[in-house]
Design an enzyme around this catalytic site. Structure first.
Site, PDB file in Angstrom:
ATOM      1  N   HIS A 155       0.840  -1.089   0.086  1.00 32.55           N
ATOM      2  CA  HIS A 155       0.055   0.048   0.050  1.00 32.55           C
ATOM      3  C   HIS A 155       0.929   1.233  -0.033  1.00 32.55           C
ATOM      4  O   HIS A 155       0.488   2.498   0.626  1.00 32.55           O
ATOM      5  CB  HIS A 155      -1.002   0.035   1.063  1.00 32.55           C
ATOM      6  CG  HIS A 155      -1.590  -1.190   1.441  1.00 32.55           C
ATOM      7  ND1 HIS A 155      -2.998  -1.469   0.921  1.00 32.55           N
ATOM      8  CD2 HIS A 155      -1.503  -2.447   2.049  1.00 32.55           C
ATOM      9  CE1 HIS A 155      -3.238  -2.540   1.197  1.00 32.55           C
ATOM     10  NE2 HIS A 155      -2.639  -3.157   1.832  1.00 32.55           N
ATOM     11  N   SER A 276      15.236  20.502 -17.690  1.00 35.16           N
ATOM     12  CA  SER A 276      13.975  21.330 -17.866  1.00 35.16           C
ATOM     13  C   SER A 276      14.478  22.585 -18.842  1.00 35.16           C
ATOM     14  O   SER A 276      15.567  23.097 -18.447  1.00 35.16           O
ATOM     15  CB  SER A 276      13.406  21.830 -16.708  1.00 35.16           C
ATOM     16  OG  SER A 276      12.762  22.824 -16.815  1.00 35.16           O
ATOM     17  N   LYS A 282      16.819  21.068 -12.636  1.00 31.66           N
ATOM     18  CA  LYS A 282      15.772  20.011 -12.724  1.00 31.66           C
ATOM     19  C   LYS A 282      16.615  18.765 -13.548  1.00 31.66           C
ATOM     20  O   LYS A 282      17.435  18.981 -14.474  1.00 31.66           O
ATOM     21  CB  LYS A 282      14.702  20.103 -13.737  1.00 31.66           C
ATOM     22  CG  LYS A 282      13.780  20.954 -12.862  1.00 31.66           C
ATOM     23  CD  LYS A 282      12.710  20.047 -11.980  1.00 31.66           C
ATOM     24  CE  LYS A 282      11.736  19.588 -12.688  1.00 31.66           C
ATOM     25  NZ  LYS A 282      10.827  18.980 -11.969  1.00 31.66           N
TER      26      LYS A 282
END
Ligand code: ARG
Length: 473
Positions: A155, A276, A282
């Site tokens: 989960h 980016s 990034k």
């Protein structure tokens, strides 16, 4: 050029011609078409449907065409309907009207499936070879992390500590099943439809078994009507590719999560990351994201073909022309994706300190307390309650399970003697799971050795089965 003008009084409308044209996508079947023509030609000459002299001219023209197609010198024109008509045009251009003799005894209905199956055999095996490379990349990474203990998740919540090598090699097993499915596909589907003709079988193909064996098929479809109708093989191939795509998507998702700043478990190599255009800091996991994203079209391609096939009358219907683009797209995309994902996995730099840091987080050792009590014959439901009470106590007092004192443990349950402390330990927890499938270092290392043996056998099986074209071209 069309192959069917005789009984018509008008030229096809431009819109019909544009709609019915498939040559721009089925042209990639051209090498297989030539191969089938060469085998069929031999049979027509043997039956004296084509004279020896004409047969020799047609053969020479077919071989020339093969070279010219390979070198881009011969290609389709805007008037060719499909690969079959384009190649027949080429033959007639090279040897005059006798070139049209090749059409005897066959229909495009059986021809197109023969080409298509040969294409699929080749390309599914190429995909299997690429999947082997990815499994090897995981194996090499797993080798390095047999001693690294990581938090395992269910989960997406901390569940139980695991050996990180097991976490990595779990991907390999799904991928090995994908290859198994390809072998299984070959065992079932490598049967030739050639000789089915339009649907009733062909008077001029008396020995389809011989043609099948010369083309490398393992046998012949047993019913000519089924032979021209069956596209199960294409749907199965699309399922195999969709399942592989889903596996790649799940690998992608994991790398996206693990490379996030919040996790920081893996650094993706610069060669497999992108930047980016606006944010200079990034570094994005685009290979992983494309792997995740492309699973959509693999599933879409499978769905598209199943919908085409549903409730279609038997034998050939033109709807069936829609079978090829989904396959070509899935093959192209998978062959584009697999080497990139392999590269990303191969070059990924895992960060052990970050990975092990939370191995005991989220009270992931609570099961050890329950198992300890169960071994003392305390019913598991009670043991589970008691372990839960330990978690509750720790949560309330801002502490971890490892820091529970003897007195605190005994106060929670009298069976929680000092002995339990040895079990509230990540290494102890991992080591205690020693079955063949479980997470102890010993188990994972043995499983990895088996996997490596399997994959090298699979790899040699793949290269043994790969024979791109029969060598006539
Ligand atoms: N281009 C067609 C296809 O891909 C070839 C078969 C056409 N057969 C026919 N009877 N019109 O399915």
């Amino acid at each position: 050029m069309t192959l069917w003008g005789g009984r018509f009084n008008k030229e096809p409308a431009d819109s019909l011609a544009a709609l019915s044209r498939s040559v721009h996508f089925d042209w990639r079947l051209a090498p297989y078409e030539i191969e089938v023509n060469l085998v069929h030609l031999k049979s027509l000459v043997a039956q004296a449907v084509i004279s020896k002299d004409d047969g020799a001219r047609i053969k020479e023209a077919l071989l020339e065409l093969a070279t010219e197609i390979g070198g881009g010198k011969f290609t389709y024109t805007k008037n060719d309907e499909d690969v079959h008509s384009a190649i027949e045009r080429g033959l007639i251009e090279k040897c005059g009207p006798v070139g049209g003799g090749i059409r005897a005894g066959r229909s495009r209905n059986d021809l197109v499936i023969t080409d298509f199956k040969l294409y699929l055999v080749d390309h599914l095996l190429e995909i299997a070879g690429e999947i082997c490379q990815l499994v090897q990349a995981f194996n090499n990474q797993a080798d390095k992390y047999l001693d690294l203990i990581a938090p395992g998740f269910t989960h997406t919540q901390h569940a139980q500590p695991i050996t990180f090598a097991q976490e990595l090699s779990k991907h390999s097993h799904g991928l090995v099943r994908d290859i198994d499915r390809i072998f299984d596909w070959l065992d079932r589907n490598n049967l030739s439809p050639f000789g089915a003709g339009a649907l009733a079988g062909s008077a001029l193909v008396p020995n389809p078994e011989k043609i099948a064996s010369e083309l490398g098929f393992s046998g012949v479809m047993p019913n000519s009507i089924d032979a021209v109708s069956d596209r199960d093989f294409a749907a199965e191939a699309l399922f195999i590719m969709a399942m592989t795509g889903v596996h790649l998507s799940k690998i992608g998702e994991e790398f996206i999560l693990w490379s996030s700043s919040e996790f920081g478990w893996v650094e993706i190599d610069d060669a497999y990351a992108t930047g980016s255009s606006i944010m200079p800091q990034k570094k994005n996991a685009d290979v992983a994201e494309l792997a995740r994203g492309k699973s959509g079209r693999f599933i879409g391609n499978l769905t598209a073909l199943l919908v085409v096939l549903k409730a279609m009358p038997f034998a050939y219907n033109r709807d069936l022309q829609e079978d090829k683009e989904p396959i070509f797209d899935s093959v192209d995309q998978l062959l584009l994706l697999l080497p990139a994902v392999t590269g990303m996995v191969e070059t990924a730099k895992f960060l052990p300190a970050k990975i092990s840091k939370t191995a005991d987080g989220g009270f992931s050792l609570a099961t050890e307390i329950a198992d300890f009590l169960a071994r003392k014959q305390i019913p598991f439901a009670t043991a589970h309650e008691v372990a839960g009470a330990c978690v509750k106590f720790c949560e309330k007092n801002g502490m971890t399970l490892q820091h529970l004192t003897t007195a605190q443990l005994l106060a929670i349950h009298p069976a929680l003697t000092d002995e339990v402390k040895a079990f509230i330990d990540v290494k102890g927890a991992v080591d205690s799971r020693g079955s063949s499938m479980a997470t102890s270092k010993k188990s994972v290392s043995a499983a990895l050795t088996l996997l490596k043996k399997d994959i090298s056998q699979i790899e040699s099986e793949v290269s043994k089965r790969r024979k791109p074209l029969s060598g006539m071209i």
